[in-house]
Design a protein around this motif. Structure first.
Motif, PDB file in Angstrom:
ATOM      1  N   GLU A 265       0.821  -1.215   0.000  1.00  0.00           N
ATOM      2  CA  GLU A 265       0.000   0.000   0.000  1.00  0.00           C
ATOM      3  C   GLU A 265       0.855   1.265   0.000  1.00  0.00           C
ATOM      4  O   GLU A 265       0.363   2.355  -0.281  1.00  0.00           O
ATOM      5  CB  GLU A 265      -0.955   0.011   1.195  1.00  0.00           C
ATOM      6  CG  GLU A 265      -0.308   0.257   2.553  1.00  0.00           C
ATOM      7  CD  GLU A 265       0.423  -0.935   3.190  1.00  0.00           C
ATOM      8  OE1 GLU A 265       0.953  -0.766   4.298  1.00  0.00           O
ATOM      9  OE2 GLU A 265       0.456  -2.027   2.577  1.00  0.00           O
ATOM     10  N   LYS A 266       2.143   1.126   0.308  1.00  0.00           N
ATOM     11  CA  LYS A 266       3.038   2.283   0.335  1.00  0.00           C
ATOM     12  C   LYS A 266       3.878   2.296  -0.934  1.00  0.00           C
ATOM     13  O   LYS A 266       4.410   1.283  -1.347  1.00  0.00           O
ATOM     14  CB  LYS A 266       3.949   2.240   1.563  1.00  0.00           C
ATOM     15  CG  LYS A 266       3.180   2.360   2.856  1.00  0.00           C
ATOM     16  CD  LYS A 266       4.116   2.509   4.014  1.00  0.00           C
ATOM     17  CE  LYS A 266       3.301   2.700   5.278  1.00  0.00           C
ATOM     18  NZ  LYS A 266       4.104   3.215   6.354  1.00  0.00           N
ATOM     19  N   GLN A 267       4.005   3.465  -1.529  1.00  0.00           N
ATOM     20  CA  GLN A 267       4.780   3.585  -2.754  1.00  0.00           C
ATOM     21  C   GLN A 267       6.270   3.431  -2.486  1.00  0.00           C
ATOM     22  O   GLN A 267       7.014   2.924  -3.315  1.00  0.00           O
ATOM     23  CB  GLN A 267       4.485   4.933  -3.410  1.00  0.00           C
ATOM     24  CG  GLN A 267       5.024   5.045  -4.813  1.00  0.00           C
ATOM     25  CD  GLN A 267       4.739   6.384  -5.439  1.00  0.00           C
ATOM     26  OE1 GLN A 267       4.672   7.400  -4.760  1.00  0.00           O
ATOM     27  NE2 GLN A 267       4.590   6.383  -6.749  1.00  0.00           N
ATOM     28  N   TYR A 268       6.716   3.860  -1.299  1.00  0.00           N
ATOM     29  CA  TYR A 268       8.115   3.748  -0.924  1.00  0.00           C
ATOM     30  C   TYR A 268       8.230   3.802   0.599  1.00  0.00           C
ATOM     31  O   TYR A 268       7.298   4.178   1.291  1.00  0.00           O
ATOM     32  CB  TYR A 268       8.963   4.870  -1.551  1.00  0.00           C
ATOM     33  CG  TYR A 268       8.552   6.250  -1.096  1.00  0.00           C
ATOM     34  CD1 TYR A 268       9.133   6.839   0.022  1.00  0.00           C
ATOM     35  CD2 TYR A 268       7.563   6.959  -1.757  1.00  0.00           C
ATOM     36  CE1 TYR A 268       8.744   8.086   0.465  1.00  0.00           C
ATOM     37  CE2 TYR A 268       7.168   8.215  -1.334  1.00  0.00           C
ATOM     38  CZ  TYR A 268       7.755   8.771  -0.229  1.00  0.00           C
ATOM     39  OH  TYR A 268       7.365  10.000   0.212  1.00  0.00           O
TER      40      TYR A 268
ATOM     41  N   ALA B 123       7.630   6.515 -10.992  1.00  0.00           N
ATOM     42  CA  ALA B 123       6.417   6.933 -10.282  1.00  0.00           C
ATOM     43  C   ALA B 123       6.772   7.501  -8.908  1.00  0.00           C
ATOM     44  O   ALA B 123       6.178   8.488  -8.467  1.00  0.00           O
ATOM     45  CB  ALA B 123       5.451   5.754 -10.147  1.00  0.00           C
ATOM     46  N   VAL B 124       7.739   6.891  -8.239  1.00  0.00           N
ATOM     47  CA  VAL B 124       8.196   7.416  -6.948  1.00  0.00           C
ATOM     48  C   VAL B 124       8.805   8.802  -7.142  1.00  0.00           C
ATOM     49  O   VAL B 124       8.507   9.735  -6.399  1.00  0.00           O
ATOM     50  CB  VAL B 124       9.221   6.462  -6.284  1.00  0.00           C
ATOM     51  CG1 VAL B 124       9.871   7.111  -5.070  1.00  0.00           C
ATOM     52  CG2 VAL B 124       8.561   5.143  -5.895  1.00  0.00           C
ATOM     53  N   LEU B 125       9.640   8.955  -8.150  1.00  0.00           N
ATOM     54  CA  LEU B 125      10.273  10.250  -8.410  1.00  0.00           C
ATOM     55  C   LEU B 125       9.253  11.344  -8.703  1.00  0.00           C
ATOM     56  O   LEU B 125       9.471  12.509  -8.381  1.00  0.00           O
ATOM     57  CB  LEU B 125      11.235  10.152  -9.593  1.00  0.00           C
ATOM     58  CG  LEU B 125      12.562   9.453  -9.358  1.00  0.00           C
ATOM     59  CD1 LEU B 125      13.376   9.425 -10.649  1.00  0.00           C
ATOM     60  CD2 LEU B 125      13.346  10.112  -8.253  1.00  0.00           C
ATOM     61  N   ALA B 126       8.130  10.983  -9.298  1.00  0.00           N
ATOM     62  CA  ALA B 126       7.096  11.963  -9.656  1.00  0.00           C
ATOM     63  C   ALA B 126       6.213  12.346  -8.474  1.00  0.00           C
ATOM     64  O   ALA B 126       5.427  13.285  -8.563  1.00  0.00           O
ATOM     65  CB  ALA B 126       6.236  11.408 -10.790  1.00  0.00           C
TER      66      ALA B 126
ATOM     67  N   GLU C 183       9.604  13.891  -3.011  1.00  0.00           N
ATOM     68  CA  GLU C 183      10.524  15.012  -3.213  1.00  0.00           C
ATOM     69  C   GLU C 183      10.679  15.836  -1.937  1.00  0.00           C
ATOM     70  O   GLU C 183      11.778  16.222  -1.559  1.00  0.00           O
ATOM     71  CB  GLU C 183      10.015  15.895  -4.349  1.00  0.00           C
ATOM     72  CG  GLU C 183      10.992  16.948  -4.779  1.00  0.00           C
ATOM     73  CD  GLU C 183      10.514  17.731  -5.987  1.00  0.00           C
ATOM     74  OE1 GLU C 183      11.086  18.811  -6.221  1.00  0.00           O
ATOM     75  OE2 GLU C 183       9.599  17.291  -6.687  1.00  0.00           O
ATOM     76  N   LEU C 184       9.572  16.066  -1.246  1.00  0.00           N
ATOM     77  CA  LEU C 184       9.613  16.826   0.001  1.00  0.00           C
ATOM     78  C   LEU C 184      10.394  16.082   1.079  1.00  0.00           C
ATOM     79  O   LEU C 184      11.224  16.666   1.780  1.00  0.00           O
ATOM     80  CB  LEU C 184       8.189  17.115   0.487  1.00  0.00           C
ATOM     81  CG  LEU C 184       8.073  17.821   1.833  1.00  0.00           C
ATOM     82  CD1 LEU C 184       8.698  19.207   1.769  1.00  0.00           C
ATOM     83  CD2 LEU C 184       6.619  17.903   2.251  1.00  0.00           C
TER      84      LEU C 184
END
Length: 121
Positions: free
Chosen positions: A32-35, A100-103, A108-109
Protein backbone atom coordinates in the motif's frame (compact mmCIF):
# COMPACT_ATOMS: atom_id res chain seq x y z
CA UNK A 1 42.19 -14.50 -8.12
CA UNK A 2 41.38 -13.05 -4.71
CA UNK A 3 38.06 -12.46 -3.04
CA UNK A 4 36.38 -9.14 -2.38
CA UNK A 5 34.30 -8.47 0.72
CA UNK A 6 31.01 -6.60 0.75
CA UNK A 7 31.69 -2.88 0.36
CA UNK A 8 35.36 -3.33 -0.49
CA UNK A 9 36.65 -1.23 -3.40
CA UNK A 10 33.56 0.97 -3.15
CA UNK A 11 32.76 4.31 -1.59
CA UNK A 12 29.67 2.82 0.07
CA UNK A 13 29.81 1.64 3.67
CA UNK A 14 28.82 -1.93 4.46
CA UNK A 15 26.04 -0.65 6.78
CA UNK A 16 24.49 1.25 3.88
CA UNK A 17 24.59 -1.78 1.58
CA UNK A 18 23.01 -4.02 4.24
CA UNK A 19 20.31 -1.46 5.04
CA UNK A 20 19.50 -0.95 1.35
CA UNK A 21 19.10 -4.71 0.86
CA UNK A 22 16.88 -5.18 3.89
CA UNK A 23 14.77 -2.11 3.01
CA UNK A 24 14.30 -3.37 -0.56
CA UNK A 25 12.86 -6.63 0.80
CA UNK A 26 10.80 -4.83 3.45
CA UNK A 27 9.15 -2.65 0.77
CA UNK A 28 7.40 -5.77 -0.59
CA UNK A 29 5.66 -6.24 2.78
CA UNK A 30 3.91 -2.87 2.44
CA UNK A 31 2.28 -2.87 -1.03
CA UNK A 32 0.00 0.00 0.00
CA UNK A 33 3.04 2.28 0.34
CA UNK A 34 4.78 3.58 -2.75
CA UNK A 35 8.12 3.75 -0.92
CA UNK A 36 9.69 3.45 2.52
CA UNK A 37 12.59 5.22 4.18
CA UNK A 38 14.58 4.61 7.32
CA UNK A 39 17.68 5.95 9.04
CA UNK A 40 20.86 3.92 9.06
CA UNK A 41 22.01 3.33 12.59
CA UNK A 42 25.41 4.96 12.43
CA UNK A 43 27.10 8.11 13.59
CA UNK A 44 26.28 10.05 10.43
CA UNK A 45 22.73 10.97 9.36
CA UNK A 46 22.20 8.60 6.43
CA UNK A 47 18.83 7.46 5.12
CA UNK A 48 17.79 4.74 2.70
CA UNK A 49 14.70 5.14 0.53
CA UNK A 50 13.33 1.94 -0.97
CA UNK A 51 10.47 0.83 -3.18
CA UNK A 52 9.13 -2.56 -4.12
CA UNK A 53 10.17 -3.79 -7.52
CA UNK A 54 8.01 -6.51 -8.96
CA UNK A 55 7.62 -10.18 -8.23
CA UNK A 56 5.43 -10.74 -11.31
CA UNK A 57 6.71 -13.17 -13.92
CA UNK A 58 5.11 -10.97 -16.59
CA UNK A 59 7.19 -7.99 -15.44
CA UNK A 60 10.40 -10.00 -15.36
CA UNK A 61 10.01 -11.26 -18.90
CA UNK A 62 8.10 -8.45 -20.62
CA UNK A 63 9.77 -7.45 -23.86
CA UNK A 64 12.65 -9.93 -23.52
CA UNK A 65 14.81 -11.60 -20.95
CA UNK A 66 14.35 -10.08 -17.52
CA UNK A 67 12.23 -7.29 -19.02
CA UNK A 68 15.36 -5.27 -19.59
CA UNK A 69 15.64 -1.88 -21.22
CA UNK A 70 18.45 0.61 -21.67
CA UNK A 71 18.75 2.93 -18.69
CA UNK A 72 17.21 6.39 -19.05
CA UNK A 73 20.24 8.50 -19.96
CA UNK A 74 18.64 11.73 -18.72
CA UNK A 75 18.15 10.39 -15.20
CA UNK A 76 21.32 8.30 -15.01
CA UNK A 77 23.93 9.73 -17.40
CA UNK A 78 26.79 7.98 -15.59
CA UNK A 79 25.25 4.50 -15.26
CA UNK A 80 27.43 2.59 -17.69
CA UNK A 81 29.06 -0.79 -17.95
CA UNK A 82 32.40 -0.80 -16.17
CA UNK A 83 35.21 -0.29 -18.68
CA UNK A 84 32.87 0.28 -21.63
CA UNK A 85 31.29 3.39 -23.01
CA UNK A 86 27.86 1.71 -23.14
CA UNK A 87 24.86 2.58 -21.03
CA UNK A 88 23.63 0.00 -18.56
CA UNK A 89 20.33 -1.85 -18.64
CA UNK A 90 17.56 -2.06 -16.03
CA UNK A 91 14.33 -3.99 -15.54
CA UNK A 92 11.56 -2.00 -17.23
CA UNK A 93 8.90 -2.73 -14.58
CA UNK A 94 11.23 -1.68 -11.76
CA UNK A 95 12.17 1.47 -13.65
CA UNK A 96 8.52 2.42 -14.19
CA UNK A 97 7.87 2.05 -10.46
CA UNK A 98 10.94 4.14 -9.68
CA UNK A 99 9.80 6.90 -12.04
CA UNK A 100 6.42 6.93 -10.28
CA UNK A 101 8.20 7.42 -6.95
CA UNK A 102 10.27 10.25 -8.41
CA UNK A 103 7.10 11.96 -9.66
CA UNK A 104 5.51 11.89 -6.19
CA UNK A 105 5.68 15.39 -4.60
CA UNK A 106 5.66 13.83 -1.11
CA UNK A 107 8.80 11.87 -1.96
CA UNK A 108 10.52 15.01 -3.21
CA UNK A 109 9.61 16.83 0.00
CA UNK A 110 10.86 14.00 2.25
CA UNK A 111 14.17 13.81 0.39
CA UNK A 112 14.56 17.59 0.71
CA UNK A 113 13.82 17.43 4.44
CA UNK A 114 16.41 14.70 4.96
CA UNK A 115 19.00 16.75 3.08
CA UNK A 116 18.19 20.07 4.77
CA UNK A 117 17.50 18.81 8.30
CA UNK A 118 19.35 15.50 8.82
CA UNK A 119 19.52 16.06 12.56
CA UNK A 120 15.71 15.65 12.78
CA UNK A 121 15.97 11.96 11.96
Amino acid sequence: MGTVKLGENMEIKVEVIKKACSMAMKAHKYPEKQYLFDKIKSSSPEVVFSFAGSLSVNDWFAGGSFGDMEVDRRLFPSLKYVGLDEFGRVNEAFFKRFKAVLANPKFELEVALVILFPFLL
